[in-house]
Structures are given as structure tokens and as C-alpha cells.
Design an enzyme around this catalytic site. Structure first.
Site, PDB file in Angstrom:
ATOM      1  CB  CYS A 299      -0.881  -0.020   1.245  1.00 42.59           C
ATOM      2  SG  CYS A 299      -1.826   1.491   1.477  1.00 42.59           S
TER       3      CYS A 299
ATOM      4  CB  CYS B 236      -0.458   2.240   5.694  1.00 41.69           C
ATOM      5  SG  CYS B 236      -1.174   0.696   5.100  1.00 41.69           S
TER       6      CYS B 236
ATOM      7  CB  CYS C 147      -5.338  -0.462   2.375  1.00 44.77           C
ATOM      8  SG  CYS C 147      -4.098  -0.847   3.622  1.00 44.77           S
TER       9      CYS C 147
ATOM     10  CB  CYS D 236      -4.256   3.235   5.720  1.00 46.12           C
ATOM     11  SG  CYS D 236      -4.072   2.919   3.959  1.00 46.12           S
TER      12      CYS D 236
ATOM     13  CB  CYS E 158      -9.605  -4.381 -11.557  1.00 44.61           C
ATOM     14  SG  CYS E 158      -9.299  -3.206 -12.858  1.00 44.61           S
TER      15      CYS E 158
HETATM   16 ZN    ZN Z   1      -2.798   1.074   3.481  1.00 42.73          ZN
END
Ligand code: ZN
Length: 129
Positions: free
Chosen positions: A44, A47, A92, A95, A116
Site C-alpha cells: 500500500c 501505509c 487497504c 489505512c 483490478c
Molecule cells: Zn494502506
């Protein structure tokens, strides 16, 4: 985790912020990871949470990086009824940043899922680093 939106705005580019925090979508075939073949872990951008392994990446032909599975517990799913469609948004789990959507037309021989995902939401950490 608590996100300081102002701090994040300063850290990310305008496009990254728009996609990650305002559920935008990058234009197809423009993302840096569309044709990426390097093995490693896609994390990510906000984060650093490990989200997708390069082992799960496949060429979907859609113009966005596509994966048939996510790291267990790394993402969460939210029903998205925007744009007159019912889709499953992928975020995610740490976060809450928007990553993309998941569809049921992925490779039948594995999970049948197609995650996707927008390139701008990811940071690839190559193996051996
Ligand atoms: Zn994240």
C-alpha cells in the site's frame, strides 16, 4: 489507523491522492505496474501494508494491474453502487485507502477473481531487498 489527510495530501501526488482517498481511477494502460513482471511484494502506497504478491499477478488485458488473490487479511471489501453499477470496492484493511475493485471473471484455474487495482495505489518492493 488514523490518517492525517493534510499530511497525506502533501506526501502524495495529486493523482495518487485522488485515487487513494477519493476513490478515483487512473486511466487504463497508464499505470507504471500494468506490464510489470518483477517478482516482489506490492504494498500500500499510504501505509506500506503488503497487499499483493507478484505470484498472483496476471495479464488481464484491461490496462490495470490485475491479481487473482490478495494477501490474507490485507484488504477489505465494500459494496460500491456508484456509476450505476454494483461493484465490490477493494480497500487497504489498515489505512482504508481505495485500491480498486474485485470482479468474478478472473482465471478459472485459480481463484476466479480479478482484483483490478490502480498502479498509483501500490509500491512494488522487489524480492531480495
Ligand atoms: Zn494502506
Amino acid at each position: 489507523m488514523q490518517i492525517d489527510e493534510q499530511e497525506l495530501k502533501n506526501k502524495l501526488t495529486e493523482e495518487e491522492y485522488k485515487v487513494l482517498r477519493e476513490k478515483g481511477t487512473e486511466a487504463p494502460f497508464t499505470g507504471e505496474y500494468v506490464n510489470e513482471k518483477t517478482s516482489g511484494m506490492y504494498k500500500c502506497k499510504v501505509c506500506g501494508n503488503p497487499l499483493f504478491s507478484s505470484d498472483k499477478k496476471f495479464d488481464s488485458g484491461t490496462g490495470w494491474p490485475s491479481y487473482d488473490d490478495a494477501i490474507e487479511g490485507a484488504v477489505k471489501f465494500v459494496t460500491d453502487e456508484s456509476h450505476g453499477m454494483i461493484r465490490t470496492e477493494v480497500r487497504c484493511s489498515k489505512c482504508d485507502s481505495h485500491l480498486g475493485h474485485v470482479f468474478d471473471d478472473g482465471p478459472k484455474e485459480t481463484t476466479g477473481k480479478r482484483y483490478c487495482i490502480n498502479s498509483v495505489c501500490l509500491n512494488l518492493e522487489p524480492d531480495g531487498k
